[in-house]
Design an enzyme around this catalytic site. Sequence first.
Site, PDB file in Angstrom:
ATOM      1  N   SER A 142     -18.833  14.121   0.151  1.00  0.00           N
ATOM      2  CA  SER A 142     -20.500  13.689   0.168  1.00  0.00           C
ATOM      3  C   SER A 142     -20.377  12.386   1.415  1.00  0.00           C
ATOM      4  O   SER A 142     -19.364  11.849   1.433  1.00  0.00           O
ATOM      5  CB  SER A 142     -20.663  13.097  -1.390  1.00  0.00           C
ATOM      6  OG  SER A 142     -21.833  12.500  -1.216  1.00  0.00           O
ATOM      7  N   TYR A 155     -19.373   8.883  -9.333  1.00  0.00           N
ATOM      8  CA  TYR A 155     -19.602  10.011  -8.018  1.00  0.00           C
ATOM      9  C   TYR A 155     -19.066   9.479  -7.003  1.00  0.00           C
ATOM     10  O   TYR A 155     -18.198  10.147  -6.309  1.00  0.00           O
ATOM     11  CB  TYR A 155     -21.019   9.962  -7.900  1.00  0.00           C
ATOM     12  CG  TYR A 155     -21.564  11.160  -7.108  1.00  0.00           C
ATOM     13  CD1 TYR A 155     -21.421  12.721  -7.478  1.00  0.00           C
ATOM     14  CD2 TYR A 155     -21.657  11.047  -5.721  1.00  0.00           C
ATOM     15  CE1 TYR A 155     -21.638  13.592  -6.707  1.00  0.00           C
ATOM     16  CE2 TYR A 155     -22.134  11.949  -4.809  1.00  0.00           C
ATOM     17  CZ  TYR A 155     -22.215  13.450  -5.497  1.00  0.00           C
ATOM     18  OH  TYR A 155     -22.390  14.268  -4.515  1.00  0.00           O
TER      19      TYR A 155
HETATM   20  P1  NAD Z   1     -25.729  22.199  -7.847  1.00  0.00           P
HETATM   21  O1  NAD Z   1     -26.176  21.355  -9.176  1.00  0.00           O
HETATM   22  O2  NAD Z   1     -26.885  22.846  -7.158  1.00  0.00           O
HETATM   23  O3  NAD Z   1     -24.562  23.139  -7.964  1.00  0.00           O
HETATM   24  C1  NAD Z   1     -23.355  22.627  -8.676  1.00  0.00           C
HETATM   25  C2  NAD Z   1     -22.775  24.045  -8.955  1.00  0.00           C
HETATM   26  O4  NAD Z   1     -21.498  23.470  -9.526  1.00  0.00           O
HETATM   27  C3  NAD Z   1     -23.254  25.031  -9.802  1.00  0.00           C
HETATM   28  O5  NAD Z   1     -22.978  26.307  -9.433  1.00  0.00           O
HETATM   29  C4  NAD Z   1     -22.726  24.489 -11.311  1.00  0.00           C
HETATM   30  O6  NAD Z   1     -22.847  25.661 -12.043  1.00  0.00           O
HETATM   31  C5  NAD Z   1     -21.419  24.347 -10.885  1.00  0.00           C
HETATM   32  N1  NAD Z   1     -20.858  23.444 -11.695  1.00  0.00           N
HETATM   33  C6  NAD Z   1     -21.035  22.627 -12.412  1.00  0.00           C
HETATM   34  N2  NAD Z   1     -20.105  22.106 -13.554  1.00  0.00           N
HETATM   35  C7  NAD Z   1     -19.101  23.017 -13.395  1.00  0.00           C
HETATM   36  C8  NAD Z   1     -17.937  23.260 -14.154  1.00  0.00           C
HETATM   37  N3  NAD Z   1     -17.588  22.318 -15.203  1.00  0.00           N
HETATM   38  N4  NAD Z   1     -17.026  24.169 -13.782  1.00  0.00           N
HETATM   39  C9  NAD Z   1     -17.579  25.265 -12.744  1.00  0.00           C
HETATM   40  N5  NAD Z   1     -18.900  25.006 -12.274  1.00  0.00           N
HETATM   41  C10 NAD Z   1     -19.384  23.880 -12.417  1.00  0.00           C
HETATM   42  O7  NAD Z   1     -25.240  20.991  -6.813  1.00  0.00           O
HETATM   43  P2  NAD Z   1     -25.289  20.895  -5.405  1.00  0.00           P
HETATM   44  O8  NAD Z   1     -26.197  19.816  -4.855  1.00  0.00           O
HETATM   45  O9  NAD Z   1     -25.120  22.291  -4.625  1.00  0.00           O
HETATM   46  O10 NAD Z   1     -23.757  20.465  -5.273  1.00  0.00           O
HETATM   47  C11 NAD Z   1     -22.506  21.162  -4.543  1.00  0.00           C
HETATM   48  C12 NAD Z   1     -21.598  20.057  -4.389  1.00  0.00           C
HETATM   49  O11 NAD Z   1     -22.338  19.369  -3.169  1.00  0.00           O
HETATM   50  C13 NAD Z   1     -21.269  19.002  -5.438  1.00  0.00           C
HETATM   51  O12 NAD Z   1     -19.834  18.642  -5.305  1.00  0.00           O
HETATM   52  C14 NAD Z   1     -22.025  17.785  -4.996  1.00  0.00           C
HETATM   53  O13 NAD Z   1     -21.327  16.359  -5.182  1.00  0.00           O
HETATM   54  C15 NAD Z   1     -22.052  18.061  -3.219  1.00  0.00           C
HETATM   55  N6  NAD Z   1     -22.955  17.262  -2.712  1.00  0.00           N
HETATM   56  C16 NAD Z   1     -24.494  17.423  -2.861  1.00  0.00           C
HETATM   57  C17 NAD Z   1     -25.138  16.615  -2.111  1.00  0.00           C
HETATM   58  C18 NAD Z   1     -26.711  17.041  -2.284  1.00  0.00           C
HETATM   59  O14 NAD Z   1     -27.559  16.200  -1.681  1.00  0.00           O
HETATM   60  N7  NAD Z   1     -27.213  17.984  -3.071  1.00  0.00           N
HETATM   61  C19 NAD Z   1     -24.895  15.902  -1.201  1.00  0.00           C
HETATM   62  C20 NAD Z   1     -23.659  15.618  -0.986  1.00  0.00           C
HETATM   63  C21 NAD Z   1     -22.490  16.349  -1.457  1.00  0.00           C
END
Ligand code: NAD
Length: 260
Positions: A142, A155
Site C-alpha cells: 500500500s 495497517y
Molecule cells: P476488499 O475488502 O475488497 O478485499 C479483501 C479480500 O481479502 C476479500 O476477498 C476478503 O474476503 C479477503 N480476506 C479478508 N480476510 C481474509 C482472511 N482471513 N483469509 C482469507 N481472505 C481474507 O479489499 P481491497 O481493497 O481489495 O484490498 C485488497 C488488498 O489491497 C489489501 O491487502 C489492502 O490492504 C490492499 N490495499 C487496498 C487499497 C484500497 O484503497 N482499497 C489501497 C492500498 C492497498
Amino acid sequence: MLKGRTAIVTGSTSGIGLGIARSLAAKGADIMLNGFGDAAEIEAIRAGLEAEFKVRALYNGADLSKADQCEALVKDAETRLGRVDILVNNAGIQHVAPIDEFPPERWDAVIAINLSSAFHTIRAALPGMKALGWGRLINVASAHGLVASVNKAAYVAAKHGLIGMTKVVGLECAETGITCNAICPGWVLTPLVQKQIDARAAAQGVSVADAGRDLLSEKQPSKRFTTPEQLGDTAVFLCSDAASNITGTQLAVDGGWTAQ
Ligand code: NAD
C-alpha cells in the site's frame, strides 16, 4: 503470455484481488481463488473466469489468519493445479483507531492477515518455484507501506513490514529465476475503502460523494481512484519477461500520493 502458468491470488473474492485474478486469467493463467464471501457469489466468480477466459479456476476458502491454512492453500494449489508459478499475496483488512484505543485483538488480526500470511504462503510456495526455476511473488502492500497516516498503526506497520520482507525475499531469490516485488496502491474504491468513506460521511455529516472526494483530495494528487483493473495489469507486467530483472522493490500506483 501466461498460458501454462498457474496463480494463487489471496483475497480474490472481492476488490483488488479479483481485479488481479481477472487480469492474470485474461493472459491465460489458471487461477486458485481465495477469500471470504457468499458461496453462490464465489461460485459465480469461479465459473465466470473459466467461461470468459477459457482457463481453469478453482477456489480454496483458507482463513489466512491461520498459519496452517496458508500452507494448506499452497499445497492444495500444487495438488489440484499441478504447480504454483505465481503467488499474489493480496488478502488484507483494515482497522482505524488511535493507538491508545486500538483493540489488541484487531492489531493481531491485521498483522496476521496483512503480513504473516505472506510469510507463510511464500515459505510454502518457494520450494516448488525453485524446482521450476521460475516464479513470481507479488505482495499487495500500500502507499501505507511507504508513508503513514494517523489511526492506522497496525495497517501501516504490517504494510511497511511486507515491503521489508519483499526486499529480503528478492535478495534471497536473486539468482533463482524467482522475483519478489510489492505493489503499493493508493486509494482504490473497494469495499475496504467504501467502509472508510461511509464512516467519514457519518462522522462529518456530509454526503458519501463529498466524503469520497475529500478522502481523495487529502492524499491522492491525481484525485482519481486507482482501479482493480490497473492493479491487475501491473501484476501482469511483473509476470512478464520485461520485469524479469525487477526484484526486491515496490511499484507505487498511487496517483502521486507518495511523491509528496
Ligand atoms: P476488499 O475488502 O475488497 O478485499 C479483501 C479480500 O481479502 C476479500 O476477498 C476478503 O474476503 C479477503 N480476506 C479478508 N480476510 C481474509 C482472511 N482471513 N483469509 C482469507 N481472505 C481474507 O479489499 P481491497 O481493497 O481489495 O484490498 C485488497 C488488498 O489491497 C489489501 O491487502 C489492502 O490492504 C490492499 N490495499 C487496498 C487499497 C484500497 O484503497 N482499497 C489501497 C492500498 C492497498
